[in-house]
Design a protein around this motif. Structure first.
Motif, PDB file in Angstrom:
ATOM      1  N   GLU A 177       8.082   7.082  45.638  1.00  0.00           N
ATOM      2  CA  GLU A 177       7.640   7.519  44.313  1.00  0.00           C
ATOM      3  C   GLU A 177       6.504   6.629  43.812  1.00  0.00           C
ATOM      4  N   ILE A 178       6.693   5.308  43.940  1.00  0.00           N
ATOM      5  CA  ILE A 178       5.655   4.367  43.521  1.00  0.00           C
ATOM      6  C   ILE A 178       4.389   4.585  44.353  1.00  0.00           C
ATOM      7  N   ALA A 179       4.553   4.739  45.654  1.00  0.00           N
ATOM      8  CA  ALA A 179       3.401   4.977  46.524  1.00  0.00           C
ATOM      9  C   ALA A 179       2.666   6.238  46.108  1.00  0.00           C
ATOM     10  N   GLY A 180       3.408   7.259  45.710  1.00  0.00           N
ATOM     11  CA  GLY A 180       2.784   8.515  45.301  1.00  0.00           C
ATOM     12  C   GLY A 180       1.922   8.367  44.066  1.00  0.00           C
ATOM     13  N   TYR A 181       2.409   7.616  43.074  1.00  0.00           N
ATOM     14  CA  TYR A 181       1.608   7.382  41.883  1.00  0.00           C
ATOM     15  C   TYR A 181       0.339   6.606  42.222  1.00  0.00           C
ATOM     16  N   ALA A 182       0.513   5.540  43.003  1.00  0.00           N
ATOM     17  CA  ALA A 182      -0.650   4.738  43.393  1.00  0.00           C
ATOM     18  C   ALA A 182      -1.627   5.560  44.221  1.00  0.00           C
ATOM     19  N   ALA A 183      -1.117   6.435  45.071  1.00  0.00           N
ATOM     20  CA  ALA A 183      -1.981   7.268  45.899  1.00  0.00           C
ATOM     21  C   ALA A 183      -2.812   8.217  45.040  1.00  0.00           C
ATOM     22  N   GLY A 184      -2.161   8.848  44.061  1.00  0.00           N
ATOM     23  CA  GLY A 184      -2.902   9.734  43.167  1.00  0.00           C
ATOM     24  C   GLY A 184      -3.966   9.000  42.378  1.00  0.00           C
ATOM     25  N   MET A 185      -3.633   7.802  41.916  1.00  0.00           N
ATOM     26  CA  MET A 185      -4.609   7.004  41.178  1.00  0.00           C
ATOM     27  C   MET A 185      -5.746   6.554  42.082  1.00  0.00           C
ATOM     28  N   TYR A 186      -5.440   6.294  43.339  1.00  0.00           N
ATOM     29  CA  TYR A 186      -6.477   5.904  44.297  1.00  0.00           C
ATOM     30  C   TYR A 186      -7.519   7.018  44.454  1.00  0.00           C
ATOM     31  N   VAL A 187      -7.071   8.257  44.502  1.00  0.00           N
ATOM     32  CA  VAL A 187      -8.015   9.379  44.583  1.00  0.00           C
ATOM     33  C   VAL A 187      -8.899   9.400  43.343  1.00  0.00           C
ATOM     34  N   GLY A 188      -8.272   9.262  42.169  1.00  0.00           N
ATOM     35  CA  GLY A 188      -9.053   9.261  40.930  1.00  0.00           C
ATOM     36  C   GLY A 188     -10.049   8.123  40.867  1.00  0.00           C
ATOM     37  N   MET A 189      -9.628   6.927  41.284  1.00  0.00           N
ATOM     38  CA  MET A 189     -10.536   5.778  41.276  1.00  0.00           C
ATOM     39  C   MET A 189     -11.684   5.974  42.252  1.00  0.00           C
ATOM     40  N   THR A 190     -11.403   6.615  43.385  1.00  0.00           N
ATOM     41  CA  THR A 190     -12.469   6.869  44.362  1.00  0.00           C
ATOM     42  C   THR A 190     -13.546   7.743  43.751  1.00  0.00           C
ATOM     43  N   TRP A 191     -13.123   8.781  43.064  1.00  0.00           N
ATOM     44  CA  TRP A 191     -14.111   9.673  42.445  1.00  0.00           C
ATOM     45  C   TRP A 191     -14.849   8.971  41.315  1.00  0.00           C
ATOM     46  N   ASN A 192     -14.111   8.252  40.445  1.00  0.00           N
ATOM     47  CA  ASN A 192     -14.746   7.583  39.316  1.00  0.00           C
ATOM     48  C   ASN A 192     -15.668   6.451  39.751  1.00  0.00           C
ATOM     49  N   THR A 193     -15.368   5.848  40.885  1.00  0.00           N
ATOM     50  CA  THR A 193     -16.193   4.737  41.375  1.00  0.00           C
ATOM     51  C   THR A 193     -17.414   5.235  42.124  1.00  0.00           C
ATOM     52  N   GLN A 194     -17.233   6.194  43.002  1.00  0.00           N
ATOM     53  CA  GLN A 194     -18.291   6.571  43.939  1.00  0.00           C
ATOM     54  C   GLN A 194     -19.036   7.838  43.552  1.00  0.00           C
ATOM     55  N   HIS A 195     -18.345   8.795  42.946  1.00  0.00           N
ATOM     56  CA  HIS A 195     -18.933  10.123  42.709  1.00  0.00           C
ATOM     57  C   HIS A 195     -19.591  10.639  43.990  1.00  0.00           C
ATOM     58  N   SER A 196     -18.910  10.414  45.082  1.00  0.00           N
ATOM     59  CA  SER A 196     -19.393  10.800  46.401  1.00  0.00           C
ATOM     60  C   SER A 196     -18.455  11.848  46.969  1.00  0.00           C
ATOM     61  N   LEU A 197     -19.009  12.994  47.381  1.00  0.00           N
ATOM     62  CA  LEU A 197     -18.154  14.038  47.935  1.00  0.00           C
ATOM     63  C   LEU A 197     -17.496  13.604  49.246  1.00  0.00           C
ATOM     64  N   PRO A 198     -18.229  12.975  50.172  1.00  0.00           N
ATOM     65  CA  PRO A 198     -17.556  12.494  51.387  1.00  0.00           C
ATOM     66  C   PRO A 198     -16.485  11.443  51.086  1.00  0.00           C
ATOM     67  N   GLY A 199     -16.759  10.557  50.114  1.00  0.00           N
ATOM     68  CA  GLY A 199     -15.768   9.546  49.749  1.00  0.00           C
ATOM     69  C   GLY A 199     -14.504  10.176  49.198  1.00  0.00           C
ATOM     70  N   LEU A 200     -14.680  11.176  48.329  1.00  0.00           N
ATOM     71  CA  LEU A 200     -13.531  11.883  47.771  1.00  0.00           C
ATOM     72  C   LEU A 200     -12.770  12.617  48.869  1.00  0.00           C
ATOM     73  N   GLU A 201     -13.501  13.233  49.785  1.00  0.00           N
ATOM     74  CA  GLU A 201     -12.869  13.970  50.872  1.00  0.00           C
ATOM     75  C   GLU A 201     -12.026  13.036  51.749  1.00  0.00           C
ATOM     76  N   GLU A 202     -12.547  11.841  52.019  1.00  0.00           N
ATOM     77  CA  GLU A 202     -11.803  10.875  52.836  1.00  0.00           C
ATOM     78  C   GLU A 202     -10.519  10.430  52.135  1.00  0.00           C
ATOM     79  N   ALA A 203     -10.624  10.147  50.825  1.00  0.00           N
ATOM     80  CA  ALA A 203      -9.436   9.739  50.073  1.00  0.00           C
ATOM     81  C   ALA A 203      -8.408  10.867  50.041  1.00  0.00           C
ATOM     82  N   LEU A 204      -8.876  12.094  49.845  1.00  0.00           N
ATOM     83  CA  LEU A 204      -7.967  13.239  49.830  1.00  0.00           C
ATOM     84  C   LEU A 204      -7.268  13.415  51.172  1.00  0.00           C
ATOM     85  N   HIS A 205      -7.993  13.172  52.244  1.00  0.00           N
ATOM     86  CA  HIS A 205      -7.408  13.295  53.582  1.00  0.00           C
ATOM     87  C   HIS A 205      -6.231  12.327  53.742  1.00  0.00           C
TER      88      HIS A 205
END
Length: 202
Positions: free
Chosen positions: A99-127
């Motif tokens: 459960e904790i990992a899931g919350y952190a994982a979701g936040m990691y995706v959000g931080m990736t987008w907010n930090t990079q605004h990179s489509l490949p970066g977001l795609e990698e995090a989503l993968h």
């Protein structure tokens, strides 16, 4: 709210009576409340960093995700805190705290987008996070991935294929862009903290 009460009272109890490995989660919540509700960013950030140090000592650094997502960016570069969030996600999964990992994982995706605004970066995090979601059938991280996958698809458009160039420079400071998923995460975190504190005690 229950979220704030658990964080503040649990942290006071830990500081007065002594810490357990799970105190780092309550300290991270208190850091969020102090900085976000009361506007005391200095105290909140210091308490969040204490949460990280306690987690590193006790092997529970995955519990500090609240601090990294909601507080640390006020004092540190987002490019510094994003790798730490990934470590939280991975450490919590290794520890079996899905459960904790899931919350952190979701936040990691959000931080990736907010930090990079990179489509490949977001795609990698989503993968990576989608793989976690499938391994453990974690509904929240799956919903986060679904939402960001729709964003990715809309940004790519029907005619775009393959990696896309970075849309803008990486953000290195300042508050996170508003994200509608934060409301969902707030609701889920309140439930999670109630269950976690009730199960483990402090």
């Amino acid at each position: 709210s229950l979220y704030a009460v658990l964080g503040l009272m649990g942290t006071r109890h830990a500081l007065q009576r002594g810490c357990t490995p799970w105190s780092s989660q309550l300290m991270a919540v208190a850091a969020h409340v102090l900085s976000g509700v009361f506007g005391d960013v200095d105290t909140g950030h210091a308490l969040g960093e204490l949460s990280l140090r306690l987690g590193a000592r006790c092997g529970t650094s995955g519990l500090s995700f609240n601090h990294l997502y909601f507080v640390a960016h006020r004092k540190m570069s987002l490019t510094q805190t994003r790798p730490q969030m990934r470590q939280c996600f991975e450490q919590a999964e290794r520890a079996g705290s899905f459960e904790i990992a899931g919350y952190a994982a979701g936040m990691y995706v959000g931080m990736t987008w907010n930090t990079q605004h990179s489509l490949p970066g977001l795609e990698e995090a989503l993968h990576d996070v989608s793989a976690f979601s499938r391994r453990h059938r974690h509904d929240l991280s799956r919903d986060v991935c679904d939402a960001y996958s729709r964003l990715l698809a809309s940004l790519r458009g029907p005619t775009l294929r393959g990696p896309q160039p970075r849309m803008q420079r990486e953000r290195t400071d300042g508050p996170l862009a508003h994200d509608g998923l934060i409301d969902l995460l707030h609701d889920q975190l309140s439930v999670s903290l109630n269950v976690t504190v009730g199960h483990y005690g402090d």
